[in-house]
Design an enzyme around this catalytic site. Structure first.
Site, mmCIF file in Angstrom:
data_model
loop_
_atom_site.group_PDB
_atom_site.id
_atom_site.type_symbol
_atom_site.label_atom_id
_atom_site.label_comp_id
_atom_site.label_asym_id
_atom_site.label_seq_id
_atom_site.Cartn_x
_atom_site.Cartn_y
_atom_site.Cartn_z
ATOM 1 N N GLN A 219 0.806 -1.225 0.000
ATOM 2 C CA GLN A 219 0.000 0.000 0.000
ATOM 3 C C GLN A 219 0.840 1.276 0.000
ATOM 4 O O GLN A 219 0.342 2.337 -0.323
ATOM 5 C CB GLN A 219 -0.952 -0.013 1.194
ATOM 6 N N HIS B 117 1.138 -9.370 4.461
ATOM 7 C CA HIS B 117 -0.025 -8.472 4.450
ATOM 8 C C HIS B 117 -0.684 -8.546 3.076
ATOM 9 O O HIS B 117 -0.429 -7.721 2.199
ATOM 10 C CB HIS B 117 0.405 -7.037 4.800
ATOM 11 N N ASN C 60 -1.457 -11.026 8.269
ATOM 12 C CA ASN C 60 -2.470 -9.998 8.479
ATOM 13 C C ASN C 60 -3.823 -10.480 7.970
ATOM 14 O O ASN C 60 -3.950 -10.908 6.817
ATOM 15 C CB ASN C 60 -2.077 -8.727 7.717
ATOM 16 N N GLU C 61 -4.802 -10.403 8.833
ATOM 17 C CA GLU C 61 -6.192 -10.670 8.474
ATOM 18 C C GLU C 61 -6.365 -11.952 7.660
ATOM 19 O O GLU C 61 -6.839 -11.921 6.513
ATOM 20 C CB GLU C 61 -6.805 -9.465 7.750
HETATM 21 C C1 BGC Z 1 -6.211 -4.006 6.009
HETATM 22 C C2 BGC Z 1 -5.591 -2.776 5.395
HETATM 23 C C3 BGC Z 1 -6.664 -1.893 4.802
HETATM 24 C C4 BGC Z 1 -7.579 -1.445 5.913
HETATM 25 C C5 BGC Z 1 -8.701 -0.518 5.472
HETATM 26 C C6 BGC Z 1 -7.503 -3.758 6.701
HETATM 27 O O1 BGC Z 1 -8.429 -4.671 6.189
HETATM 28 O O2 BGC Z 1 -5.287 -4.712 6.790
HETATM 29 O O3 BGC Z 1 -4.678 -3.223 4.439
HETATM 30 O O4 BGC Z 1 -6.148 -0.824 4.098
HETATM 31 O O5 BGC Z 1 -8.156 -2.555 6.544
HETATM 32 O O6 BGC Z 1 -9.510 -1.132 4.544
#
Ligand code: BGC
Length: 390
Positions: free
Chosen positions: A20, A114, A157-158
């Protein structure tokens, strides 16, 4: 004055991710996806915020605001551009960022994965192929060589978004149903990869290790009691539960989702929405922390992401103030909260568009010049007061 947020070592920071902000990540699957779609549907990440070159400036800003922590991610496709090559140059780059954090008094929080995957990994079936876990382990071992003095490591991440938003799946079938559907195979593979990464990081470093969850704050609509639990189980709770035994868990929350009859309820007209279309709901992080603590009562919590996409920086301050007040209240009531890292440091690439602005700092898309917003200065002041100024 002491507050629940002023304990020694409480992390006050800002978060980012490699794809990002870095720019030029041409060797990963998200770049391929961006560039395959018609330009009118998708903005490309392109040079992003050019943080691959401007990271020193970014760290200077974090430190100058008075924050004490910076979360960033390593780009796997740079470290392993091919399955059998580990780039010492790329590792050296990230090592310099870690040292740059230490030199400025910032605690680095390092995310290993990520969302983006090297093209070669995606082409072998990515997270849908259990045989690929070995490749991820190889990457984690390579990454661990630069993490000796890092205290916080997030493995994936997530993972729950990974299981919902598999680029290959949405390519085949971009219907909203795909986004609402979770992939049980990716779920199992991600959990196994996480458990393995935790062991590697523990054996090779002194870091506290965990993963970070996309918390949607599922709530049952009136008359649909039990709907939220049923919906949340495979989409969120299974991933929280898989963090049992970790050193911490990352809570990442922005809004809430109300569920009935096995689907989320669309937002009513008139509800305030942010630039991502989500409900303005500043209780999100605190409620997610309470939900997480219920499932993992012994695991410390870091809020690794929380913020708002808006062009109105006063609204960002308001959202964050309300969010932090609610977090302070749940921490006073016993939730073991160890830090708050705002999403995001910069106005960055929001997975398909630069339009939703989450940054504490504006970035000029032509010159990459950074301009700190009032919200950045405000958050730094809150950090310096240990939350007392809230
Ligand atoms: C993610 C980020 C994303 C943010 C806002 C999260 O889901 O880890 O990469 O930019 O939320 O959408």
């Amino acid at each position: 004055m002491t507050t629940a947020l002023s304990s020694n070592g409480f992390l006050w920071g800002a978060s980012t991710s490699a794809h990002q902000i870095e720019g030029g990540n041409t060797n990963n699957d998200f770049w391929r996806l961006e560039n395959a779609l018609p330009p009118e549907t998708e903005e490309r990440s392109g040079d992003a915020c050019d943080s691959y070159h401007r990271w020193r400036e970014d760290l200077d800003i974090v430190a100058s605001l008075g924050l004490n922590s910076y979360r960033f991610s390593l780009e796997w496709s740079r470290i392993m551009p091919t399955p059998d090559h580990v780039s010492r140059a790329a590792l050296g780059h990230y090592r310099r960022i870690i040292e740059g954090c230490h030199a400025r008094g910032l605690t680095p929080v390092v995310t290993l994965h990520h969302f983006t995957n090297p093209l070669w990994f995606a082409d072998r079936g990515g997270w849908r192929n259990a045989a690929n876990i070995g490749a991820f382990e190889q990457y984690v071992r390579a990454a661990s060589t630069i993490l000796a003095d890092v205290s916080w490591v997030c493995t994936i991440n997530e993972p729950n978004m990974l299981a919902l938003l598999d680029p290959a799946a949405s390519d085949d079938d971009p219907s909203p149903e795909t986004v609402l559907t979770y992939d049980p195979v990716i779920t199992d593979v991600a959990i196994a990869a996480h458990r393995s990464a935790v062991s590697i990081i523990r054996s090779e470093t002194d870091a506290q290790v965990g993963w970070t969850i996309a918390n949607q704050n599922y709530q049952s609509a009136p008359g649909a009691e039990g709907a939220a639990e049923a919906w949340s189980g495979p989409r969120e709770d299974v991933f929280i539960a898989a963090g049992e035994g970790d050193d911490f868990i990352g809570v990442q929350a922005y809004t809430r989702t109300v569920v009935e009859h096995e689907r989320p309820v669309p937002l009513a007209a008139g509800v305030e929405r942010t630039l991502t279309g989500w409900e303005y709901y500043p209780a999100a992080a605190a409620e997610a922390a309470v939900h997480t603590a219920k499932l993992l009562p012994r695991t410390p919590i870091l809020v690794t992401e929380n913020g708002i996409a808006t062009d109105d920086d006063d609204r960002r301050i308001e959202y964050t103030r309300e969010s932090l007040r609610a977090l302070a209240a749940v921490a006073s009531a016993g939730v073991d909260l160890r830090g708050y890292l705002h999403w995001s440091l910069l106005d960055n690439y929001e997975w398909g568009s630069y339009r939703p602005r989450f940054g504490l700092v504006e970035v000029d898309p032509q010159t990459f010049e950074r301009t700190v917003k009032p919200s950045g200065v405000w958050l730094g002041g809150v950090a310096a007061s240990g939350g007392a100024s809230l």
